[in-house]
Scaffold this motif. Structure first.
Motif, PDB file in Angstrom:
ATOM      1  N   ARG A 104       2.222   6.561  -7.013  1.00 34.86           N
ATOM      2  CA  ARG A 104       1.161   7.418  -7.563  1.00 34.86           C
ATOM      3  C   ARG A 104       1.389   8.899  -7.231  1.00 34.86           C
ATOM      4  NH1 ARG A 104      -3.433   4.318  -9.199  1.00 34.86           N
ATOM      5  NH2 ARG A 104      -3.175   2.163  -8.568  1.00 34.86           N
ATOM      6  N   ARG A 113       1.142   4.009  -2.992  1.00 35.62           N
ATOM      7  CA  ARG A 113       0.841   5.416  -2.712  1.00 35.62           C
ATOM      8  C   ARG A 113       2.023   6.309  -3.114  1.00 35.62           C
ATOM      9  NH1 ARG A 113      -0.591   4.845   2.453  1.00 35.62           N
ATOM     10  NH2 ARG A 113       1.530   5.179   3.177  1.00 35.62           N
ATOM     11  N   ASP A 114       3.262   5.859  -2.836  1.00 33.08           N
ATOM     12  CA  ASP A 114       4.436   6.664  -3.187  1.00 33.08           C
ATOM     13  C   ASP A 114       4.619   6.762  -4.700  1.00 33.08           C
ATOM     14  OD1 ASP A 114       4.904   7.046  -0.512  1.00 33.08           O
ATOM     15  OD2 ASP A 114       6.550   5.586  -0.381  1.00 33.08           O
ATOM     16  N   ASP A 140       0.829  -1.214   0.000  1.00 32.15           N
ATOM     17  CA  ASP A 140       0.000   0.000   0.000  1.00 32.15           C
ATOM     18  C   ASP A 140       0.860   1.259   0.000  1.00 32.15           C
ATOM     19  OD1 ASP A 140      -2.341  -1.458   0.029  1.00 32.15           O
ATOM     20  OD2 ASP A 140      -2.435  -1.509   2.237  1.00 32.15           O
ATOM     21  N   ARG A 141       1.871   1.296   0.839  1.00 33.86           N
ATOM     22  CA  ARG A 141       2.727   2.476   0.901  1.00 33.86           C
ATOM     23  C   ARG A 141       3.518   2.642  -0.402  1.00 33.86           C
ATOM     24  NH1 ARG A 141       5.821   3.094   6.129  1.00 33.86           N
ATOM     25  NH2 ARG A 141       3.843   4.017   6.689  1.00 33.86           N
TER      26      ARG A 141
END
Length: 160
Positions: free
Chosen positions: A156, A153-154, A149-150
């Motif tokens: 994107r 997110r990074d 997930d992280r």
């Protein structure tokens, strides 16, 4: 002199097309040859008993260090174990031949390994987080944990 060498080489039917030179190296400085270098690194590795050590530990230390000349690393290993741990080790070595006699040697070794693992697990204090998020309340992760997930997110956000 060079002419003399060339004449000797021609007599031996050799050609003087290369020259091999050996240079004797200089000996190391005197303080290094004698082992008296003043780095002080060896003093850090010396084992010293604490002042609070009991009398029998001091006598054992002086016997092992001065009489038997045990190395400092071995002395550190010997004196870092508690009396209780030494009792466990001695009992283990007493029971090992019995397990071998009953043809349970491999099982004895495996049981010892599992016992060491389970006895060294320890207990977490209230409020401490586990490194494995599934054991934490609400599956919270440790700060700085890299997960999908992280990472997504990074990527994107253009931070990667």
């Amino acid at each position: 002199m060079y002419q003399f060498i060339c004449e000797e080489v021609e007599k031996a039917h050799c050609f003087l097309d290369s020259l091999i030179v050996a240079v004797k190296p200089k000996p190391p400085p005197k303080h290094i040859r004698n082992g008296l270098d003043d780095d002080g690194d060896d003093e850090d590795l010396e084992f010293r008993l604490p002042q609070s050590a009991s009398g029998w530990k001091r006598k054992l230390f002086y016997f092992l260090h001065d009489k038997l000349k045990f190395p400092d690393m071995l002395l550190m290993a010997i004196f870092s174990l508690s009396l209780k741990m030494w009792a466990v080790i001695i009992i283990w070595f007493i029971l090992a031949p019995i397990a071998h006699r009953w043809d349970m040697g491999p099982l004895y070794i495996l049981a010892t390994g599992f016992a060491i693992i389970f006895l060294n697990l320890g207990q977490r204090q209230h409020g401490d987080m586990s490194a494995y998020s599934i054991f934490n309340e609400d599956f919270r992760e440790l700060p700085g944990t890299l997960n999908a997930d992280r990472l997504d997110r990074d990527i994107r956000a253009g931070q990667f």
